[in-house]
Design an enzyme around this catalytic site. Structure first.
Site, PDB file in Angstrom:
ATOM      1  N   ALA A 140      10.675  46.822  17.913  1.00 51.76           N
ATOM      2  CA  ALA A 140       9.233  46.234  18.030  1.00 51.76           C
ATOM      3  C   ALA A 140       8.394  47.312  16.931  1.00 51.76           C
ATOM      4  O   ALA A 140       8.448  48.266  17.179  1.00 51.76           O
ATOM      5  CB  ALA A 140       9.391  46.905  19.265  1.00 51.76           C
ATOM      6  N   GLY A 142       3.878  54.810  21.293  1.00 51.17           N
ATOM      7  CA  GLY A 142       5.967  54.293  21.035  1.00 51.17           C
ATOM      8  C   GLY A 142       6.299  52.830  22.001  1.00 51.17           C
ATOM      9  O   GLY A 142       5.249  52.911  22.357  1.00 51.17           O
ATOM     10  N   ASN A 143       7.299  52.434  22.061  1.00 48.43           N
ATOM     11  CA  ASN A 143       7.801  51.232  22.734  1.00 48.43           C
ATOM     12  C   ASN A 143       9.083  51.341  23.287  1.00 48.43           C
ATOM     13  O   ASN A 143       9.722  52.776  22.950  1.00 48.43           O
ATOM     14  CB  ASN A 143       7.818  49.913  22.792  1.00 48.43           C
ATOM     15  N   ARG A 144       9.350  50.933  24.545  1.00 55.08           N
ATOM     16  CA  ARG A 144      10.348  51.200  24.877  1.00 55.08           C
ATOM     17  C   ARG A 144      11.411  50.784  24.675  1.00 55.08           C
ATOM     18  O   ARG A 144      12.809  50.159  24.973  1.00 55.08           O
ATOM     19  CB  ARG A 144      10.390  50.719  26.434  1.00 55.08           C
ATOM     20  N   SER A 145      12.060  50.267  23.272  1.00 51.40           N
ATOM     21  CA  SER A 145      12.739  49.228  22.443  1.00 51.40           C
ATOM     22  C   SER A 145      13.920  49.982  22.096  1.00 51.40           C
ATOM     23  O   SER A 145      13.831  50.983  21.564  1.00 51.40           O
ATOM     24  CB  SER A 145      12.139  48.338  21.007  1.00 51.40           C
TER      25      SER A 145
END
Ligand code: C5P
Length: 440
Positions: free
Chosen positions: A311, A232-235
């Site tokens: 994102a 995943g990512n931090r958005s």
């Protein structure tokens, strides 16, 4: 909510009757579309009596109403329960030989299949591959339950209980935000509902997006590694939600495709609605890039503007096993092979789902030895082909998860057409100012 309940020909069709009753009791309008085979198990009068709506299986009924298109386009949610192996194969092939399959092709809302069949049929490679294809296209396929099947045999393949199907399906569409229009809300106000002026920034805003349909993706995608892990990512989804709220406040009909928003951002969406902000959004919740792509494209077919603020993971694991990957003591980690995801923004920009559609992207950049933030933004603007790219610098506490943002707006050729900084809502309004200039 307007729910289309597809019923296909399996013995579990009797449970669709209970599901129908449950959905009606929860206040939803339900239109049942059975297949011919489903009517071998449950008669049309049962569905008609409980739904209060006519039931037909054929495209040739009500031809002047062009039912097969109207039903699909008018639904907020499609649930097919039970979904047989045969029906899923037909859906994968895109067949359109009865009312249910044609309706599915016309549907532009979340679609949920609840399969039911014998374990051997569920485990067959053809069914596994069909389920994988459907999931890739964004259909939410509920895992069948395990237990007693039609005969004395037991195993996975049983239709989940109607309560479980309803809960899982409804969670995909945020019911509190669907079907609410600015008109509904002005009626609320005229009936003396309290209004939080501080929240409702639409008071002073031009209604320059009135009558426009917009799709905004927000948050960050998650790519499953196995049933419990993901990449995943931090958005947080803060900028995307600000864009959706700003558009709604300016009169647009907004679909927010929300990928794993931070909890406080989800709370903010709900609170804004509660405070009678003109947040007339439909919210479609997604997890993976495949789901996000499918939801954005489905809603995008009717949109004047698509803004890709999410994102999106560039890569996903090549395979996702059904079981959790185990650590084998003494052996190192198994490598995870990645494959490239489609670039949704570039696809939208190059294909154009509608003539005159305005396509907007975001580029979160860090400068490096090969160029500045703006240099990378320019290259990206030219590569993606979008009408507008909002470039922002990320890293060191900037961009992700914060309340403020700073963007430079570039056109498709990479030329600077605007600049904005401030709260994410202020940046959102600056983006819409630029979009409005591009609308025909
Ligand atoms: O290439 P990059 O990820 O930096 O591009 C960012 C922009 O492209 C964002 O608007 C994002 O939503 C979109 N994007 C996409 N599909 C991908 C990757 C990014 O639509 N696979």
């Amino acid at each position: 909510m307007r729910i289309l309940l597809g019923v296909t020909g399996g013995i579990a069709a009797y449970k669709a009757v209970l599901l129908l009753r449950l959905l009606r009791e929860q206040g939803h309008a339900v239109r049942v579309v059975p297949t011919r085979a489903a009517l071998e198990f449950v008669g049309a009068p049962t569905f008609e009596a409980l739904s209060g709506e006519p039931v037909s299986t054929e495209v040739f009924d009500d031809v002047p109403g062009v039912q097969h298109v109207a039903l699909g386009k008018g639904a907020d949610l499609v649930i097919v329960a039970p979904a047989t192996a045969d029906f899923m194969a037909r859906a994968v092939a895109g067949l359109a030989d009865d009312l249910l399959t044609t309706t599915l092709l016309a549907a532009r809302c979340p679609v949920v299949f609840a399969p039911a069949m014998h374990t051997e049929m569920w485990d067959h490679p053809a069914t596994r591959s069909n389920v994988a294809t459907l999931r890739e296209r964004g259909v939410h396929v509920i895992e069948p339950a395990s237990g007693r099947l039609t005969g004395v045999d037991t195993g996975p393949g049983r239709l989940p209980e109607p309560e479980d199907i309803a809960r899982e399906a409804l969670s995909l569409v945020d019911a509190s935000l669907v079907g609410s229009t600015p008109q509904d809300q002005s009626q609320d106000q005229s009936q003396g509902q309290p209004q939080d002026q501080s929240q409702d920034q639409s008071q002073d805003l031009p209604q320059d997006l009135a009558g426009r349909r917009v799709v905004v993706s927000a948050g960050g995608t998650r790519e499953p590694i196995d049933p419990v892990r993901f990449i995943g990512n931090r958005s947080s989804g803060r900028q995307g939600v600000a864009l959706a709220q700003a558009a709604a406040a300016r009169g647009a009909d907004v679909t927010l495709v929300a990928a794993n928003l931070a909890q406080d951002v989800t709370d903010q969406v709900d609170a804004a609605r509660g405070a009678s902000d003109r947040l007339a959004c439909s919210v479609v919740r997604v997890e993976s890039t495949a789901e996000l792509r499918s939801a954005v494209r489905a809603a995008g077919v009717e949109a004047d503007v698509v803004v890709m603020a999410a994102a999106v993971a560039d890569f996903r694991p090549a395979a996702t096993p059904d079981a959790k990957i185990k650590k084998v003591p003494g052996q190192g980690p198994a490598p995870i092979e990645l494959v490239e995801n489609p670039d949704i923004l570039a696809e939208l920009a190059h294909e154009r789902l509608r003539p005159d559609q305005v396509v907007v992207g975001f580029a979160a950049e860090t400068g490096d030895a090969s160029g500045s933030v703006l240099d990378h933004g320019r290259t990206k603007a030219r590569r993606k082909g979008a009408d507008l790219i909002a470039v922002n610098a990320v890293g060191s506490g900037r961009g992700f998860g914060t309340d403020s943002n700073e963007v430079t707006l570039l056109d498709g050729a990479g030329d600077v057409v605007g600049q904005a900084s401030g709260t994410k809502r202020e940046v959102a309004d600056a983006v819409w100012d630029a979009v409005v200039k591009l609308l025909p």
